[in-house]
Design an enzyme around this catalytic site. Structure first.
Site, PDB file in Angstrom:
ATOM      1  N   HIS A 271     -30.747  14.635 -17.407  1.00  0.00           N
ATOM      2  CA  HIS A 271     -32.135  14.459 -18.044  1.00  0.00           C
ATOM      3  C   HIS A 271     -32.116  15.286 -19.016  1.00  0.00           C
ATOM      4  CE1 HIS A 271     -35.594  12.165 -18.736  1.00  0.00           C
ATOM      5  NE2 HIS A 271     -36.506  13.297 -18.277  1.00  0.00           N
TER       6      HIS A 271
ATOM      7  N   SER B 233     -41.701  22.250 -16.322  1.00  0.00           N
ATOM      8  CA  SER B 233     -41.409  22.621 -17.512  1.00  0.00           C
ATOM      9  C   SER B 233     -40.441  23.909 -17.403  1.00  0.00           C
ATOM     10  CB  SER B 233     -42.285  22.846 -18.370  1.00  0.00           C
ATOM     11  OG  SER B 233     -41.876  23.431 -19.651  1.00  0.00           O
TER      12      SER B 233
END
EC number: 3.5.1.23
Length: 619
Positions: free
Chosen positions: A37, A197
């Site tokens: 990703h 995150s």
């Protein structure tokens, strides 16, 4: 498992290529394509319109190297297959991840939140592979964090924090080898990273330095565009290095201390599911259903890792007449059925009802489980938020003492998968849960069926499900690269800005070349744009110590006017670099016309020889 960033389109080609070589040995049911990703890789390999628009359509020059590289990696693994052992280990990694939507998370039931002491999954899972003598062959690691340490301003291809962790571990185990060479393979994969995150300093308004609004991640002046989350470093490169190094160190520790051997057989189950029409049993008396794909207004707001350019905000549960009017005029309004199904999401794009020139989103997706002894790997076709406890409960009911791994972004991309409660808040993740509020429950139901079939040895009784379409009428929005030109009295590969004659360890050596467009070099999987070479006095030869895949090098291509372009190479000289003589070389191709026929020609250039010393004062 293969770690890449793929789509259903390229995965179909992977399986076709594998079938040609191996028959039914490697097939849809027992091969998982799982994305690391990175947000900094080439695009152009999707078959659905929304993804194709954002990736310049179908780009053959991007797709074929991905497919060929995946098949080649399987070829290498197949040729080197031998008896061995597998060990599993796990541990927590702190200070490397942050929940970017805590407001959504807090909407989950209190009793569920009380199962955790954190609002993100901190667990790192490592599978260690050795031969029968105990010598390491490789490892696979899973950790839930977005690969967005390199932010939206970056224009270089990068494998980001997960790729850097892999680079470090392979350099550690394959000492002295160039990236991608050596026998030890370290795979770092995504997990349930939906709201996670790596930007651990959190979001701040970049114009004031104050904290962003907690509910909608915006700033009083500048809106969402001014609200940015920052990593632990001074810039994105240092943040990538810090987060990647943290992941590497934890994985290395777990690899070194892994003693719990995995025994038992390999089993697998796979189904195609029409995710637009799944009935979900919510309790004894109520059912829900999934929806045709749709994206909400908050999808356009982006996240604190990279906000949108327009005046959308996260947490929107009402539409905007201005944007809805533009949508209706250009694309058509969503149907009442779709609006009701997705409630409370205000629909921005009703992608499940948009089919020109091709469907805008997938409807049929994979669900898949592979078990290796007591380790159950759940291949999730999207970005799931913190839901591991529910997954563990389901798997634990079906398997004996399982170690459950969520392999996110597997096989096909379907955006996000939030819980029902998180969906109600409609931040970016909920707005991007394309199959509606019951998406997570639907997946839970489907994976329960797969787990039950494996546990009861009834996989053969599972219906295969409806196969997805395979489109051949794909469009390409990327124009062909133009012909190359160069300044008068120069040749491609000539140096425009020369290196210095001497550098210290820790300095940056920089050289700029007359260059062609890198796209003219085509598939360079076994080649490089850059080498850093050290002179060997004993053999009177040059040895390559870094290439363009090395963390220590950066390759910048700058497109100028009149079809001229430059390539600047930077070498960040590590403190471990031996003193000696070095040079930097650049390799490329340029395209020119020969009559009316385009001709692509290779070229190369080299800097002058320069010295690296530990100190200017002691030489």
């Amino acid at each position: 498992m293969i770690f890449s960033k793929c789509s259903q389109w390229s995965s179909n080609y992977n399986y076709d290529a594998l079938q040609e070589k191996y028959g039914d040995l490697y097939r849809q049911e027992n091969v998982v394509l799982s994305g690391t990703h990175t947000h900094c890789g080439p695009g152009g390999y999707f078959q659905y319109t929304l993804f194709m628009i954002t990736g310049n359509g179908y780009v053959k020059e991007s797709t074929e190297p991905v497919v060929n590289g995946i098949v080649k990696s399987i070829d290498i693994a197949h040729r080197n297959m031998k008896p061995g052992r597998i060990y599993v280990n796990k541990g927590n990694l702190d200070d490397s991840s942050l929940n970017r939507s805590p407001h959504s998370y807090m909407n989950n039931p209190e009793d569920e939140r009380n199962r955790y002491d954190r609002n993100t999954d901190k667990q790192v899972v490592v599978l260690k592979f050795t031969d029968l003598d105990g010598d390491g062959i490789g490892m696979i690691s899973w950790f839930a964090v977005h690969a967005v340490s390199m932010n939206y301003t970056n224009r270089m291809v990068s494998s980001d924090n997960m790729g850097y962790a892999s680079y470090l571990l392979e350099q550690d185990k394959n000492f002295g080898e160039l990236p991608g060479q050596g026998s030890f393979v370290a795979g770092f994969s995504s997990s349930n990273l939906g709201d996670v995150s790596p930007n651990t300093r959190g979001p701040h308004c970049i114009n004031t330095g104050l904290l962003c609004d907690y509910l909608n991640s915006s700033c009083p002046v500048g809106g969402t565009k001014m609200c940015k989350a920052f990593g632990p470093g001074e810039d994105m490169f240092e943040s990538t290095r810090i987060i990647g190094h943290n992941i590497f160190m934890k994985a290395k520790e777990l690899y070194a201390t892994a003693v719990n051997e995995v025994t038992g057989s390999v089993q697998f189950a796979h189904q195609w599911v029409n995710m637009t029409d799944v009935t979900v049993q919510l309790n004894d008396t109520h059912t829900g259903r999934t929806c045709k794909p749709a994206l909400g207004h908050s999808f356009a707001a982006g996240t604190t890792d990279g906000g949108g350019d327009l005046n959308f905000t996260q947490g929107a549960v009402e539409g905007d007449p201005f944007w809805d009017g533009i949508r209706d005029a250009l694309l058509g309004p969503p149907s009442n059925e779709t609006k009701e199904c997705h409630h409370p999401k205000p629909i921005l794009f009703s992608t499940g009802e948009m089919n020109w020139p091709l469907p805008w989103h997938p409807s049929i997706v994979d669900v898949q489980i592979i078990t290796i002894g007591s380790v159950a790997i759940l291949a999730i076709p999207g970005e799931m938020t913190l839901s591991e406890e529910q997954i563990n409960i389901i798997a634990g009911e079906k398997f004996k003492n399982p170690e459950v791994v969520i392999a996110g972004l597997s096989n096909v991309y379907t955006h996000y998968i939030t819980t029902f409660e998180e969906y109600q808040i409609q931040r970016y993740e909920g707005a991007s849960t394309i199959f509606g509020p019951h998406t997570f429950s639907a997946y839970l139901q489907k994976f329960t069926n797969l787990a039950r079939a494996i546990a009861q040895e009834k996989v053969s009784e599972l219906p295969a499900g409806p196969e997805p379409p395979f489109f051949t009428n794909l469009f390409n929005l990327m124009p062909a690269a133009a012909y190359d030109a160069k300044p008068e009295n120069t040749s491609f590969g000539d140096v425009l800005d020369q290196v210095n004659s001497i550098y210290r360890q820790g300095d940056v050596a920089t050289v700029t070349f007359v260059a062609g467009n890198p796209r003219h070099s085509g598939d360079i999987r076994d080649k490089t744009f850059v080498t850093v070479e050290m002179y060997d006095n004993q053999t009177d030869s040059w040895a390559v110590v870094h290439n363009d895949a090395s963390w220590e090098t950066r390759f910048h291509w700058l497109k100028g006017s009149n079809r001229r372009s430059n390539a600047t190479v930077e070498w960040y000289i590590p403190s471990s670099a031996p003193s000696g003589q070095y040079r930097i070389r650049h390799f490329g191709h340029y395209k020119q016309l020969n009559g009316l026929r385009p001709v692509i020609t290779p070229y190369e250039g080299s800097s002058e020889i320069f010295r690296v010393v530990s100190s200017f004062y002691h030489q």
